[in-house]
Design a protein around this motif. Structure first.
Motif, PDB file in Angstrom:
ATOM      1  N   SER A 158       0.817  -1.226   0.000  1.00  0.00           N
ATOM      2  CA  SER A 158       0.000   0.000   0.000  1.00  0.00           C
ATOM      3  C   SER A 158       0.844   1.266   0.000  1.00  0.00           C
ATOM      4  CB  SER A 158      -0.952   0.017   1.208  1.00  0.00           C
ATOM      5  OG  SER A 158      -1.818  -1.084   1.183  1.00  0.00           O
ATOM      6  N   GLU A 185      -6.345   5.267 -12.000  1.00  0.00           N
ATOM      7  CA  GLU A 185      -7.112   4.803 -10.846  1.00  0.00           C
ATOM      8  C   GLU A 185      -6.311   4.948  -9.559  1.00  0.00           C
ATOM      9  OE1 GLU A 185      -8.058   0.831 -11.950  1.00  0.00           O
ATOM     10  OE2 GLU A 185      -9.561   1.419 -13.446  1.00  0.00           O
ATOM     11  N   ASP A 189      -7.051   7.449  -6.189  1.00  0.00           N
ATOM     12  CA  ASP A 189      -7.063   6.985  -4.800  1.00  0.00           C
ATOM     13  C   ASP A 189      -6.067   7.740  -3.925  1.00  0.00           C
ATOM     14  OD1 ASP A 189      -9.014   5.113  -5.315  1.00  0.00           O
ATOM     15  OD2 ASP A 189      -7.608   3.472  -5.662  1.00  0.00           O
TER      16      ASP A 189
END
Length: 320
Positions: A158, A185, A189
């Motif tokens: 992450s 994308e 985020d």
């Protein structure tokens, strides 16, 4: 374009790096906003990959300071590494393992618990459209599938900042555009992407800001449109139905270049809305009928050539 926050994801001041007597980076300054795509362009040997290696803690700079994800590069390199992901020019995947096994191994290296590893691997395989191939050896994957898996592995931890060093080199146009969509994308985020690329079209398509390296020095930085406006050659082409209107427009517009064979008038323009409106207002005031109007601006090929003195090759290429 993405929405940027005030706090930068990457800063660098006075980065220098030499190998022997060859200076690769010469006082490079960077400021990359969070949640944006920043593209670094340059010819072979310009210093792009060296910049990525320094900012990702793979090598040390000789001089200068930098922060990545809010952490000092030299003072807290472990925190930097915990906050970033790196996808190099060649896929760092194990051909003998399946796609799922590659992801599970990466999750284990990131100290993710056993149960969470399976869930995360399944989620990433689905996200990157690799579920069906997940049980197959990576040696059977196409180039595009390998790059998607490579990026999926980068996301296991992450990271909030991802370095993509020429990620689409060698991919076919469909696979390249698929990877572009994944990048969009990620940025949506809130992830920051630091991109080096050999495709000028890629930088034009993805980047919020572009910097150009030439012999280790930053020679320009800005949005794609800002860089294009720095290069002469932009113009508006007016097309007419007959020579009467062409002659009238030639008298009305200063610095226009007529072509009687094609019934067109080329008018220099910086491509801005202001200059285009001024031209249209002038033609309207003189009641000149224009059949077609086309705006032609320099592209990133022109920018690259003008700023570095290097010819892009292959497919609008600015190599590393």
């Amino acid at each position: 374009m993405t929405t940027r926050t005030a706090t930068p994801a990457i800063t660098a001041t006075g980065l220098r790096k030499s190998f022997g007597d060859k200076t690769v980076l010469d006082s490079v300054d960077l400021n990359v906003p969070r949640g944006s795509v920043f593209a670094l362009l340059g010819a072979n040997g310009a210093g792009k990959t060296t910049t990525v290696k320094i900012l990702s803690t793979l090598i040390n700079a000789d001089d200068g300071v930098a922060t990545v994800a809010g952490h000092d590069l030299t003072g807290d390199p472990e925190a930097v590494r915990a906050s970033i992901g790196v996808t190099g020019q060649f896929s760092a995947v194990d051909n003998l393992l399946t796609g799922e096994e590659n992801l599970l191994l990466m999750a284990k290296l990131n100290l993710i618990g056993r149960g969470e590893r399976k869930r995360l691997a399944a989620e990433l395989l689905e996200r990157f459209e690799l579920t069906e191939a997940g049980k197959k050896p990576v040696s059977t994957y196409s180039g595009g599938m390998r790059r998607r898996l490579d990026l999926a592995m980068t996301l296991v931890g992450s990271p909030r900042v991802i370095f993509l060093d020429e990620p689409t080199t060698g991919l076919d146009p469909r696979s390249r555009r698929g990877l572009w969509q994944i990048v969009r994308e990620l940025v949506a985020d809130g992830v920051t992407i630091f991109l080096t690329t050999q495709y000028l079209e890629e930088a034009d398509e993805l980047a919020d800001r572009i910097a150009v390296l030439d012999h280790g020095r930053l020679v320009a930085e800005g949005t794609a449109d800002e860089l294009k406006r720095r290069i002469p050659g932009g113009h508006v082409e007016l097309r007419f139905t007959d020579a009467r209107w062409l002659d009238a427009a030639t008298r009305s517009v200063v610095h226009g270049t007529p072509d009687r064979e094609s019934l067109t008038l080329r008018v220099p323009s910086d491509g801005s809305l202001h200059s285009l409106k001024a031209l249209i207002d002038r033609l309207d005031a003189d009641r000149i009928e224009v059949d077609q109007l086309g705006l032609h601006t320099p592209d990133l090929d022109d920018v690259f050539l003008a700023l570095t003195g290097n010819n892009p090759v292959n497919e609008k290429v600015a190599t590393r």
